[in-house]
Motif scaffolding. Structure first.
Motif, PDB file in Angstrom:
ATOM      1  N   GLU A  23       0.942  -1.158  -0.089  1.00 37.60           N
ATOM      2  CA  GLU A  23      -0.012  -0.129   0.115  1.00 37.60           C
ATOM      3  C   GLU A  23       0.817   1.287   0.028  1.00 37.60           C
ATOM      4  O   GLU A  23       0.302   2.208  -0.348  1.00 37.60           O
ATOM      5  CB  GLU A  23      -0.901  -0.052   1.156  1.00 37.60           C
ATOM      6  CG  GLU A  23      -0.277   0.163   2.529  1.00 37.60           C
ATOM      7  CD  GLU A  23      -0.115  -1.235   3.234  1.00 37.60           C
ATOM      8  OE1 GLU A  23       0.171  -1.397   4.215  1.00 37.60           O
ATOM      9  OE2 GLU A  23       0.032  -2.333   2.406  1.00 37.60           O
ATOM     10  N   LEU A  24       2.042   1.142   0.217  1.00 34.41           N
ATOM     11  CA  LEU A  24       2.913   2.477   0.378  1.00 34.41           C
ATOM     12  C   LEU A  24       3.758   2.640  -0.886  1.00 34.41           C
ATOM     13  O   LEU A  24       4.482   3.514  -1.200  1.00 34.41           O
ATOM     14  CB  LEU A  24       4.150   2.294   1.483  1.00 34.41           C
ATOM     15  CG  LEU A  24       3.498   2.376   2.641  1.00 34.41           C
ATOM     16  CD1 LEU A  24       4.532   2.553   3.794  1.00 34.41           C
ATOM     17  CD2 LEU A  24       2.506   3.625   2.808  1.00 34.41           C
ATOM     18  N   SER A  27       4.751   6.291  -3.690  1.00 31.07           N
ATOM     19  CA  SER A  27       4.649   7.208  -2.759  1.00 31.07           C
ATOM     20  C   SER A  27       5.501   8.360  -3.340  1.00 31.07           C
ATOM     21  O   SER A  27       6.436   8.082  -3.989  1.00 31.07           O
ATOM     22  CB  SER A  27       5.302   6.882  -1.383  1.00 31.07           C
ATOM     23  OG  SER A  27       4.496   5.792  -0.685  1.00 31.07           O
ATOM     24  N   PRO A  58       0.951   8.448  -0.407  1.00 30.82           N
ATOM     25  CA  PRO A  58       1.301   8.410   0.698  1.00 30.82           C
ATOM     26  C   PRO A  58       2.878   9.180   0.869  1.00 30.82           C
ATOM     27  O   PRO A  58       3.478   9.291  -0.250  1.00 30.82           O
ATOM     28  CB  PRO A  58       1.878   7.010   1.160  1.00 30.82           C
ATOM     29  CG  PRO A  58       1.042   6.149   0.437  1.00 30.82           C
ATOM     30  CD  PRO A  58       0.713   7.034  -0.871  1.00 30.82           C
ATOM     31  N   LEU A  60       6.639   9.592   2.351  1.00 31.34           N
ATOM     32  CA  LEU A  60       7.406   8.766   3.035  1.00 31.34           C
ATOM     33  C   LEU A  60       8.958   9.547   3.376  1.00 31.34           C
ATOM     34  O   LEU A  60       9.167  10.370   2.520  1.00 31.34           O
ATOM     35  CB  LEU A  60       7.918   7.386   2.466  1.00 31.34           C
ATOM     36  CG  LEU A  60       6.761   6.494   2.273  1.00 31.34           C
ATOM     37  CD1 LEU A  60       6.982   5.179   1.529  1.00 31.34           C
ATOM     38  CD2 LEU A  60       6.057   6.113   3.585  1.00 31.34           C
ATOM     39  N   ASP A  97       3.762   9.240   6.601  1.00 27.21           N
ATOM     40  CA  ASP A  97       3.168   7.965   6.635  1.00 27.21           C
ATOM     41  C   ASP A  97       4.176   6.836   7.132  1.00 27.21           C
ATOM     42  O   ASP A  97       3.604   5.729   7.367  1.00 27.21           O
ATOM     43  CB  ASP A  97       2.451   7.351   5.311  1.00 27.21           C
ATOM     44  CG  ASP A  97       1.433   8.569   4.903  1.00 27.21           C
ATOM     45  OD1 ASP A  97       0.437   8.378   5.586  1.00 27.21           O
ATOM     46  OD2 ASP A  97       1.610   9.473   4.144  1.00 27.21           O
TER      47      ASP A  97
END
Length: 333
Positions: A23-24, A27, A58, A60, A97
């Protein structure tokens, strides 16, 4: 610079790319050492967060552990402003995130810049945008310059933003090295001003000689990193115990009146009674009061400790939050 005001969000601390969450992928990633997560670093992080919000993906941070200079010069390890767990705590407070913490080894350092971009940024992370500071370099021979990264992004399909230097109110560039120098000089106002939050350390309270209790000043004794460059002396502090902030006065020194031993942080917590042994606490530094000194007798030492406590209370009473991040990090939890 926008300010975080809360921490109520999911945050992932990733240390193994083999376990990188699906899900990341896709990013926006801010890349750098971020030791201290100071005001200059947070300009980079702000760009990442803002771009991620625009794209609906996201945000990061990517960091490296241990510090690269420590790997290349293990006999002179870098005095860390923010060890891994503290850095992650601050990045969480910055509303990212997650943080990707890549193991930095000599083998990793020898990776070609092209391979770092293709294998990690593109294949493993599928980034849509990278944000780095103007002085970020990577790959074998430091071939990965900002221009190299920008050209790679154009070729491989991700955006690249290079953020310029961030200066303080006087126009001098903010850097981790400058903050280390300020701590070595006991200049807490400069340190905290450059960080944008109060410098703090975390450690577990250990048993000591219990001399402070006999003097009427019981202390929580904390051992800091051996290469800590904080100036020896007396400080006004706040200490977080079980999530609650308390005012105090602390000595970081060798106790010349008694044993002149290894440096130890000894925190006297005002108006507190309780057992602190083995508790993990954090200590935020507010001001430097005086240098460490040797006293001729116990009475003279106690009289000076009384004066130190009064000055520490006055410093704490006049303290104001430095930023929204400062408020988050020093709030009761």
């Amino acid at each position: 610079m926008s300010e975080p005001t809360k921490q109520a969000h999911s945050f992932q601390h990733i240390t193994d790319l083999a376990q990188f969450p699906e899900e990341l992928r896709g990013s926006v990633v801010a890349i750098g050492n971020f030791d201290g997560v100071h005001r200059g670093h947070r300009t980079v992080l702000d760009y990442a967060r803002q771009e991620a919000e625009k794209l609906g993906v996201p945000a990061l941070a990517m960091t490296f552990e241990p510090h690269p200079r420590t790997v290349f010069r293990p006999d002179h390890p870098v005095f860390r402003l923010t060890p891994s767990h503290i850095k992650a705590e601050i990045l969480k407070a910055e509303h990212l995130d997650g943080v990707i913490e890549l193991p930095f080894t000599k083998e990793f350092a020898s990776m070609e810049a092209e391979d770092f971009v293709k294998d990690i940024l593109v294949d493993k992370l599928a980034i849509v945008q990278s944000i780095t500071g103007y002085d970020f370099h990577f790959g074998k021979g430091r071939k990965g310059t900002p221009d190299f990264l920008r050209e790679a992004g154009e070729t491989l399909g991700f955006a690249v933003t290079i953020v310029g230097a961030e200066g303080d109110e006087g126009g001098t560039i903010i850097s981790s090295s400058r903050i280390r120098e300020a701590l070595a000089e006991g200049d807490i106002p400069l340190t905290n001003g450059l960080l944008g939050y109060r410098y703090f350390v975390e450690a577990r309270v250990q048993h000591g000689e219990k001399r402070g209790r006999e003097l009427g000043y019981p202390t929580a004794n904390l051992k800091l990193a051996e290469n800590c460059e904080l100036k020896l002396g007396i400080y006004s502090v706040q200490i977080k115990i079980d999530g609650v902030m308390h005012d105090g006065v602390a000595s970081f020194g060798r106790r010349p009146t008694f044993d002149d031993g290894a440096p130890l942080l000894e925190v006297h917590v005002f108006d507190f009674k309780g057992d602190l042994y083995e508790k993990l606490v954090s200590v935020s530094f507010i001001g430097y009061i005086r240098s460490e000194q040797k006293f001729d007798g116990i009475d003279a030492l106690i009289a000076q400790m009384d004066k130190d406590s009064e000055e520490a209370r006055a410093m704490i009473a006049s303290m104001r939050p430095l930023s929204g991040l400062d408020m988050v990090l020093n709030a009761d939890t």
